[in-house]
Structures are given as structure tokens and as C-alpha cells.
Design an enzyme around this catalytic site. Structure first.
Site, mmCIF file in Angstrom:
data_model
loop_
_atom_site.group_PDB
_atom_site.id
_atom_site.type_symbol
_atom_site.label_atom_id
_atom_site.label_comp_id
_atom_site.label_asym_id
_atom_site.label_seq_id
_atom_site.Cartn_x
_atom_site.Cartn_y
_atom_site.Cartn_z
ATOM 1 C CG ASP A 104 -2.048 0.995 1.151
ATOM 2 O OD1 ASP A 104 -3.053 0.769 0.453
ATOM 3 O OD2 ASP A 104 -1.895 2.032 1.819
ATOM 4 N NE ARG A 105 -0.713 6.487 0.556
ATOM 5 C CZ ARG A 105 -1.155 7.129 -0.529
ATOM 6 N NH1 ARG A 105 -1.944 6.507 -1.386
ATOM 7 N NH2 ARG A 105 -0.819 8.369 -0.756
ATOM 8 C CD1 TRP A 150 -7.008 5.945 -3.155
ATOM 9 C CD2 TRP A 150 -5.483 7.047 -4.351
ATOM 10 N NE1 TRP A 150 -5.972 5.085 -3.392
ATOM 11 C CE2 TRP A 150 -5.018 5.732 -4.134
ATOM 12 C CE3 TRP A 150 -4.698 7.927 -5.092
ATOM 13 C CZ2 TRP A 150 -3.785 5.281 -4.618
ATOM 14 C CZ3 TRP A 150 -3.475 7.478 -5.588
ATOM 15 C CH2 TRP A 150 -3.030 6.164 -5.341
ATOM 16 C CG HIS A 271 -5.540 -3.483 0.078
ATOM 17 N ND1 HIS A 271 -4.671 -3.251 -0.970
ATOM 18 C CD2 HIS A 271 -5.256 -2.535 1.018
ATOM 19 C CE1 HIS A 271 -3.906 -2.199 -0.686
ATOM 20 N NE2 HIS A 271 -4.233 -1.769 0.517
#
Length: 292
Positions: A104-105, A150, A271
């Protein structure tokens, strides 16, 4: 969690990082995503520690790490700046060259590490993301609905901070249930670690600053890199969950826009690949890094 690992704090510029270390072998930097902490790796760490020296920080502003004060230009939480901090962390811990895996990030930080510090990164694994530009430049109304966080988190302060801060645990649990293929595979210990961290207003502010950078300075940096023909020279592995990222196109295509040596492996999960498929994910990372 992380029995037998060591914990330390490392001060770099305006950050004070909480870092977990352990294992033996070549260095592997593991970077978690949003809305998580280093605990995202707790099921995989004992498996990977057999072959690698693991460095597992809370990203600046996340978890127990203190981050910089968010700035109006969104430079403090730009992935380029966070990547620079991670490169300094690895130098301070005695690792000149290392592997990087990010979810992810954290994978977006790893992306800038691989681009901006090619002499440091031996190989790079991105877990369940597409490159930032691919996300923004292909966002239609359907993608905007599915990835509403987002544009929401990128709204000017203090709007998202106040809305999330009204009931942070509700929002965190909402995201996990929305993104996971099977949220029960996230252990109670990890879930409680995320809830504890996300009750901290500074963590909420840092995560919003992270997304604001993702909608501004990160785009500028990535477009400049693309226009200059800058590419990732390290081998790249893209791991992804079919229940979250699959829209009929493999992430392989998106990553080949940035690197020549790319392979991908899909998993039957959502995810949170490191937590929903920890053994398979650890095995894939170990096999990939051992080749490089």
C-alpha cells in the site's frame, strides 16, 4: 507480536521512528501501508527472519513513529522525502544495499526509493498497488467510487481529520472490512494495534498529509521522472490480491511502464496480502529476493 525481535527509536531530521529489527542475512526493509502500522508484517516476520535481516519501521507519522509537521506544499509527507528518510535509516543501521518490500502506501515509498536511490536497492517488491500516476490518470467515476478515500483524505485540512476524528475506530474498521477479502485473517492483535494508533489525532493528520502529497507533490515528482525517462533498474515483483485489484488487467502492464525486469504473482485474497496470505506472500518474497 514480534517475539525475539528488538525495538528501537531512531531520530532522523524531524522524525522519530519506531523500528523493529530481527533475523539474519541480507537486509530487507518492510514498509507497511495505510491505515496500518508495522504490525502488518507480524505473521510474515518470523518466516522471513530465517533468511533476511529485517528492518520494520512505522512510517513517519504512523503507529508509534513521530512524523514531521505537515506543510502547505505537501513536501514533508511526499514519498520522495519519506524514501530519503528510509534510506538514511538503513545507512544508520549499517545497511548500504538492501531489499525493499512495501504494501500500500509503503510500496509507494519503495517506488521512490527504487527510483531515487538505485545504488541502494537490490530488488523491490510492491504489494497490491499500481503506480500512483496509473491510479490518478485512469480514475473514472467507477474507480472514484471504489477508491473514494484517495480524494477524500486529500481534501484540505481540517475537514477529513475532523470527520475521521469523530469516530476513528469506526472509520478504520470500515476501511478494513471494505478492502479485505476475509477480514478475519487479520489477527485480533494487529487489529487492536491499528485501532490504538488511529485513535491518535497526530496519526490521522499524518495519514491525511500522506494522501495530500499523493494528490499533489507525488504526481509532480512522478511526472518529472517519467518525462525524464527515469526507470527502476532493480528487479521488480508485483504481488496483488484478486479480490481487490483485479479489474480484468494484470498490474504487470502498469509496472512495465516503469521497469524492464518485472514479474507479478496474484493471490486469491483482498488488499491485505501480507495478513490474508502471510505464508504464500513470505514465500514469494523470499524466492524473489534470493534470486537477486
Amino acid at each position: 507480536m514480534f517475539e525475539g525481535f528488538e525495538r528501537q527509536r531512531v531520530a532522523i531530521d524531524e522524525t522519530d521512528l519506531h523500528v523493529v529489527t530481527g533475523g539474519q542475512g541480507p537486509a530487507l526493509l518492510l514498509l507497511h501501508g495505510f491505515p496500518q502500522t508495522h504490525a502488518a508484517w507480524h505473521q510474515m516476520a518470523p518466516l522471513l527472519a530465517r533468511d533476511f535481516s529485517l528492518i520494520i519501521p512505522d512510517l513517519p507519522g504512523y503507529g508509534a513513529s513521530r512524523g514531521p509537521v505537515p506543510d502547505a506544499e505537501h513536501r514533508q509527507y511526499a514519498k520522495r522525502n519519506t524514501a530519503r528518510i528510509m534510506a538514511r535509516l538503513m545507512s544508520m543501521l549499517g545497511h548500504d544495499r538492501f531489499y525493499v518490500a512495501g504494501h500500500d502506501r509503503g510500496a509507494r515509498v519503495g517506488f521512490r526509493l527504487a527510483l531515487d536511490h538505485p545504488e541502494r536497492v537490490r530488488a523491490y517488491a510492491a504489494v497490491d498497488i499500481l503506480p500512483t500516476l496509473a491510479v490518478w490518470e485512469n480514475m473514472d467515476w467507477q474507480h472514484a467510487l471504489s477508491a473514494y478515500h484517495w480524494p477524500f483524505l486529500a481534501q484540505p485540512a481540517p475537514m477529513p481529520e475532523r470527520m475521521i476524528g469523530h469516530d476513528p475506530v469506526f472509520y478504520l474498521d470500515h476501511l478494513i472490512e471494505r478492502w479485505a477479502g476475509d477480514s478475519k485473517k487479520l489477527t485480533p492483535e494487529a487489529r487492536e494495534a491499528y485501532r490504538t494508533a488511529y485513535r491518535n489525532p497526530d496519526v490521522i493528520a499524518a495519514s491525511c498529509a500522506d494522501y495530500r502529497a499523493g494528490a499533489s507533490t507525488d504526481i509532480v515528482d512522478d511526472r518529472r521522472s517519467r518525462d525524464a525517462g527515469q526507470r527502476i533498474v532493480a528487479p521488480v515483483l508485483a504481488l496483488w490480491g484478486r479480490d481487490y485489484l483485479d479489474d480484468g488487467v494484470s498490474p504487470l502492464t502498469a509496472w512495465r511502464a516503469w521497469a524492464d525486469d518485472v514479474q507479478d504473482i496474484p493471490f486469491d485474497c483482498g488488499h491485505f496480502v501480507p495478513e490474508e496470505q502471510p505464508q504464500a506472500c513470505a514465500g514469494a518474497l523470499a524466492d524473489f529476493f534470493k534470486l537477486h
